[in-house]
Design a protein around this motif. Structure first.
Motif, PDB file in Angstrom:
ATOM      1  N   ALA A  21       0.570  -1.388   0.039  1.00 31.69           N
ATOM      2  CA  ALA A  21       0.040   0.469   0.060  1.00 31.69           C
ATOM      3  C   ALA A  21       0.770   1.064   0.069  1.00 31.69           C
ATOM      4  O   ALA A  21       1.426   1.631   0.604  1.00 31.69           O
ATOM      5  CB  ALA A  21      -1.037  -0.190   1.504  1.00 31.69           C
ATOM      6  N   VAL A  22       0.373   2.054  -0.835  1.00 26.63           N
ATOM      7  CA  VAL A  22       1.167   3.473  -1.026  1.00 26.63           C
ATOM      8  C   VAL A  22       0.677   4.304  -0.031  1.00 26.63           C
ATOM      9  O   VAL A  22      -0.398   4.595  -0.475  1.00 26.63           O
ATOM     10  CB  VAL A  22       1.635   4.041  -3.020  1.00 26.63           C
ATOM     11  N   HIS A  23       1.277   5.101   0.777  1.00 25.55           N
ATOM     12  CA  HIS A  23       1.170   6.087   1.614  1.00 25.55           C
ATOM     13  C   HIS A  23       1.144   7.389   0.994  1.00 25.55           C
ATOM     14  O   HIS A  23       2.372   7.057   0.117  1.00 25.55           O
ATOM     15  CB  HIS A  23       0.998   5.888   2.537  1.00 25.55           C
ATOM     16  N   ARG A  24       0.899   9.001   1.906  1.00 22.81           N
ATOM     17  CA  ARG A  24       1.470  10.137   1.554  1.00 22.81           C
ATOM     18  C   ARG A  24       3.125  10.067   1.372  1.00 22.81           C
ATOM     19  O   ARG A  24       4.267  10.100   0.668  1.00 22.81           O
ATOM     20  CB  ARG A  24       0.706  10.960   1.845  1.00 22.81           C
ATOM     21  N   ASN A  25       3.537   9.368   2.554  1.00 22.72           N
ATOM     22  CA  ASN A  25       5.089   9.536   2.608  1.00 22.72           C
ATOM     23  C   ASN A  25       5.751   8.204   2.665  1.00 22.72           C
ATOM     24  O   ASN A  25       7.036   8.504   3.611  1.00 22.72           O
ATOM     25  CB  ASN A  25       4.864  10.188   3.950  1.00 22.72           C
ATOM     26  N   PHE A  26       5.773   7.170   2.931  1.00 19.51           N
ATOM     27  CA  PHE A  26       6.012   6.161   3.327  1.00 19.51           C
ATOM     28  C   PHE A  26       5.371   5.034   1.899  1.00 19.51           C
ATOM     29  O   PHE A  26       3.976   4.737   1.774  1.00 19.51           O
ATOM     30  CB  PHE A  26       5.768   5.436   4.431  1.00 19.51           C
ATOM     31  N   ALA A  27       5.831   4.036   1.775  1.00 23.90           N
ATOM     32  CA  ALA A  27       5.092   2.457   1.454  1.00 23.90           C
ATOM     33  C   ALA A  27       5.013   1.357   1.877  1.00 23.90           C
ATOM     34  O   ALA A  27       6.071   1.357   2.923  1.00 23.90           O
ATOM     35  CB  ALA A  27       5.245   2.286  -0.217  1.00 23.90           C
ATOM     36  N   ARG A  28       4.518   0.801   2.713  1.00 24.00           N
ATOM     37  CA  ARG A  28       3.742  -0.740   3.589  1.00 24.00           C
ATOM     38  C   ARG A  28       4.218  -1.606   2.423  1.00 24.00           C
ATOM     39  O   ARG A  28       2.458  -1.519   1.654  1.00 24.00           O
ATOM     40  CB  ARG A  28       3.094  -0.508   4.329  1.00 24.00           C
ATOM     41  N   LEU A  29       4.861  -2.565   2.678  1.00 22.04           N
ATOM     42  CA  LEU A  29       5.032  -4.077   1.659  1.00 22.04           C
ATOM     43  C   LEU A  29       3.402  -4.825   2.740  1.00 22.04           C
ATOM     44  O   LEU A  29       2.729  -4.838   1.509  1.00 22.04           O
ATOM     45  CB  LEU A  29       5.943  -4.329   1.387  1.00 22.04           C
ATOM     46  N   THR A  30       3.880  -4.612   3.695  1.00 24.33           N
ATOM     47  CA  THR A  30       2.745  -5.492   4.389  1.00 24.33           C
ATOM     48  C   THR A  30       2.291  -4.895   5.431  1.00 24.33           C
ATOM     49  O   THR A  30       3.057  -4.229   6.459  1.00 24.33           O
ATOM     50  CB  THR A  30       3.249  -7.057   4.440  1.00 24.33           C
ATOM     51  N   PRO A  31       1.117  -5.444   6.270  1.00 26.14           N
ATOM     52  CA  PRO A  31       0.366  -5.325   7.371  1.00 26.14           C
ATOM     53  C   PRO A  31       1.218  -5.787   7.962  1.00 26.14           C
ATOM     54  O   PRO A  31       1.701  -7.141   7.808  1.00 26.14           O
ATOM     55  CB  PRO A  31      -0.766  -5.163   6.925  1.00 26.14           C
ATOM     56  N   ASP A  32       1.137  -5.810   9.480  1.00 29.07           N
ATOM     57  CA  ASP A  32       1.727  -6.646  10.123  1.00 29.07           C
ATOM     58  C   ASP A  32       0.477  -8.317  10.194  1.00 29.07           C
ATOM     59  O   ASP A  32       0.154  -7.610  11.749  1.00 29.07           O
ATOM     60  CB  ASP A  32       1.783  -6.192  11.610  1.00 29.07           C
ATOM     61  N   ARG A  33       0.357  -8.937   9.814  1.00 32.88           N
ATOM     62  CA  ARG A  33      -0.357  -9.797   9.575  1.00 32.88           C
ATOM     63  C   ARG A  33       0.487 -10.983   8.954  1.00 32.88           C
ATOM     64  O   ARG A  33       1.251 -10.969   8.122  1.00 32.88           O
ATOM     65  CB  ARG A  33      -1.501 -10.020   9.336  1.00 32.88           C
ATOM     66  N   GLN A  34      -0.373 -12.294   9.458  1.00 34.20           N
ATOM     67  CA  GLN A  34       0.345 -13.476   8.787  1.00 34.20           C
ATOM     68  C   GLN A  34       0.133 -13.921   6.983  1.00 34.20           C
ATOM     69  O   GLN A  34      -0.779 -13.254   6.672  1.00 34.20           O
ATOM     70  CB  GLN A  34      -0.575 -14.668   9.937  1.00 34.20           C
ATOM     71  N   SER A  35       0.704 -14.439   6.711  1.00 34.36           N
ATOM     72  CA  SER A  35       0.801 -14.747   5.449  1.00 34.36           C
ATOM     73  C   SER A  35       0.588 -13.729   4.164  1.00 34.36           C
ATOM     74  O   SER A  35      -0.929 -13.686   3.436  1.00 34.36           O
ATOM     75  CB  SER A  35      -0.492 -15.885   5.376  1.00 34.36           C
ATOM     76  N   ARG A  36       1.301 -12.155   4.656  1.00 38.41           N
ATOM     77  CA  ARG A  36       0.693 -11.464   3.623  1.00 38.41           C
ATOM     78  C   ARG A  36       2.323 -11.230   3.163  1.00 38.41           C
ATOM     79  O   ARG A  36       3.176 -11.463   3.547  1.00 38.41           O
ATOM     80  CB  ARG A  36       0.621  -9.956   4.394  1.00 38.41           C
ATOM     81  N   ALA A  37       1.938 -10.386   1.968  1.00 35.37           N
ATOM     82  CA  ALA A  37       3.355 -10.430   0.967  1.00 35.37           C
ATOM     83  C   ALA A  37       3.261  -9.241  -0.042  1.00 35.37           C
ATOM     84  O   ALA A  37       1.814  -9.186  -0.401  1.00 35.37           O
ATOM     85  CB  ALA A  37       3.733 -11.542  -0.492  1.00 35.37           C
ATOM     86  N   GLY A  38       3.609  -8.385  -0.131  1.00 33.85           N
ATOM     87  CA  GLY A  38       3.443  -7.318  -0.927  1.00 33.85           C
ATOM     88  C   GLY A  38       4.994  -6.598  -2.145  1.00 33.85           C
ATOM     89  O   GLY A  38       6.557  -7.177  -1.329  1.00 33.85           O
ATOM     90  N   ALA A  39       4.750  -6.583  -2.501  1.00 38.00           N
ATOM     91  CA  ALA A  39       5.507  -5.279  -3.673  1.00 38.00           C
ATOM     92  C   ALA A  39       5.895  -4.259  -4.485  1.00 38.00           C
ATOM     93  O   ALA A  39       4.595  -4.580  -4.656  1.00 38.00           O
ATOM     94  CB  ALA A  39       6.618  -7.142  -4.629  1.00 38.00           C
ATOM     95  N   LEU A  40       6.800  -3.370  -4.506  1.00 37.59           N
ATOM     96  CA  LEU A  40       7.048  -2.215  -5.430  1.00 37.59           C
ATOM     97  C   LEU A  40       7.583  -2.363  -6.435  1.00 37.59           C
ATOM     98  O   LEU A  40       8.850  -3.170  -5.934  1.00 37.59           O
ATOM     99  CB  LEU A  40       7.752  -1.174  -4.607  1.00 37.59           C
ATOM    100  N   TRP A  41       8.347  -2.663  -7.602  1.00 37.98           N
ATOM    101  CA  TRP A  41       8.268  -3.207  -8.938  1.00 37.98           C
ATOM    102  C   TRP A  41       8.784  -1.981  -9.797  1.00 37.98           C
ATOM    103  O   TRP A  41       7.316  -1.666  -9.859  1.00 37.98           O
ATOM    104  CB  TRP A  41       7.882  -4.155  -9.385  1.00 37.98           C
ATOM    105  N   SER A  42       9.769  -1.918  -9.941  1.00 34.17           N
ATOM    106  CA  SER A  42      10.088  -0.734 -10.994  1.00 34.17           C
ATOM    107  C   SER A  42      10.149  -1.153 -12.364  1.00 34.17           C
ATOM    108  O   SER A  42      10.418  -2.127 -13.165  1.00 34.17           O
ATOM    109  CB  SER A  42      11.210  -0.619 -11.148  1.00 34.17           C
ATOM    110  N   VAL A  43       9.749  -0.687 -13.686  1.00 33.17           N
ATOM    111  CA  VAL A  43       9.403  -0.984 -14.909  1.00 33.17           C
ATOM    112  C   VAL A  43      10.276   0.072 -15.737  1.00 33.17           C
ATOM    113  O   VAL A  43      10.667  -1.079 -17.279  1.00 33.17           O
ATOM    114  CB  VAL A  43       8.053  -0.319 -15.496  1.00 33.17           C
TER     115      VAL A  43
END
Length: 201
Positions: free
Chosen positions: A21-43
């Motif tokens: 999740a992209v926020h105003r001042n930072f990006a959060r790759l995952t919340p503090d929960r089990q079995s979560r995965a996230g990524a930011l990828w440049s094209v």
């Protein structure tokens, strides 16, 4: 920036995937929960013969004993993100990965490194990649109920890829408290397939 869909994005060159999740001042790759995965990828490719990448990050949570596996900084010529079980992405890649691993698995305890420099020519499996990795110890996880925890606390890694002889060399440094005190962590020569043309892509 805001995408046409209305979702906040880092920029037009970056795509968020999974639980990121992209926020105003930072990006959060995952919340503090089990079995979560996230990524930011440049094209976009780097389009450079040498590169230094710095990542400021915070790994934190409320769990005292069990918590997430960490995060990874990928340097690959894959234009599109491919999800997978190897630190969030597909293990069949040609490139360099910096892994911040905050969970000491019992079966790999003797080989555990808090930070690892993993290099792949695209032909080896995940177990081989991890077994050959150079790295170091670094306290890069914060417990949110600890007295010294603050939203301002973070860590940093610096990956440098430069020409060395006829090939390229990768060097990893860490700034565990993000206070400008960089310490050497690992270094390795890249295989011939990871050449200047690869780095430009």
């Amino acid at each position: 920036a805001v995408a046409a869909s209305g979702d906040r994005q880092v920029s037009a060159q970056w795509r968020a995937h999974g639980d990121a999740a992209v926020h105003r001042n930072f990006a959060r790759l995952t919340p503090d929960r089990q079995s979560r995965a996230g990524a930011l990828w440049s094209v976009d490719g780097l389009d450079a013969d040498e590169a230094t990448l710095e990542l400021a990050f915070r790994i934190s949570g409320q769990g005292k004993q069990f918590f997430g596996d960490g995060l990874a900084l990928w340097l690959s010529d894959n234009v599109n993100y491919r999800a997978g079980a190897f630190h969030g992405a597909d293990p069949t890649f040609a490139g360099v990965v910096v892994v911040a691993d905050t969970f000491r698995n019992d079966e790999h305890a003797a080989a555990h490194r808090d930070l690892s420099l993993i290099i792949s020519d695209g032909t080896r499996g995940a177990a081989e990649l991890t077994g050959d990795a150079a790295g170091c110890a670094a306290r890069v996880r914060y417990h949110e109920n600890r007295g010294d925890f603050s939203v301002d606390r973070s860590s940093g890694v610096r990956l440098t890829v430069v020409a060395a002889g006829k090939g390229l060399n990768a060097t990893l440094e860490v700034d565990a408290l993000n206070d400008g005190a960089w310490a050497p962590c690992a270094s390795a020569a890249l295989p011939p397939v990871l050449d200047a043309a690869w780095l430009r892509r």
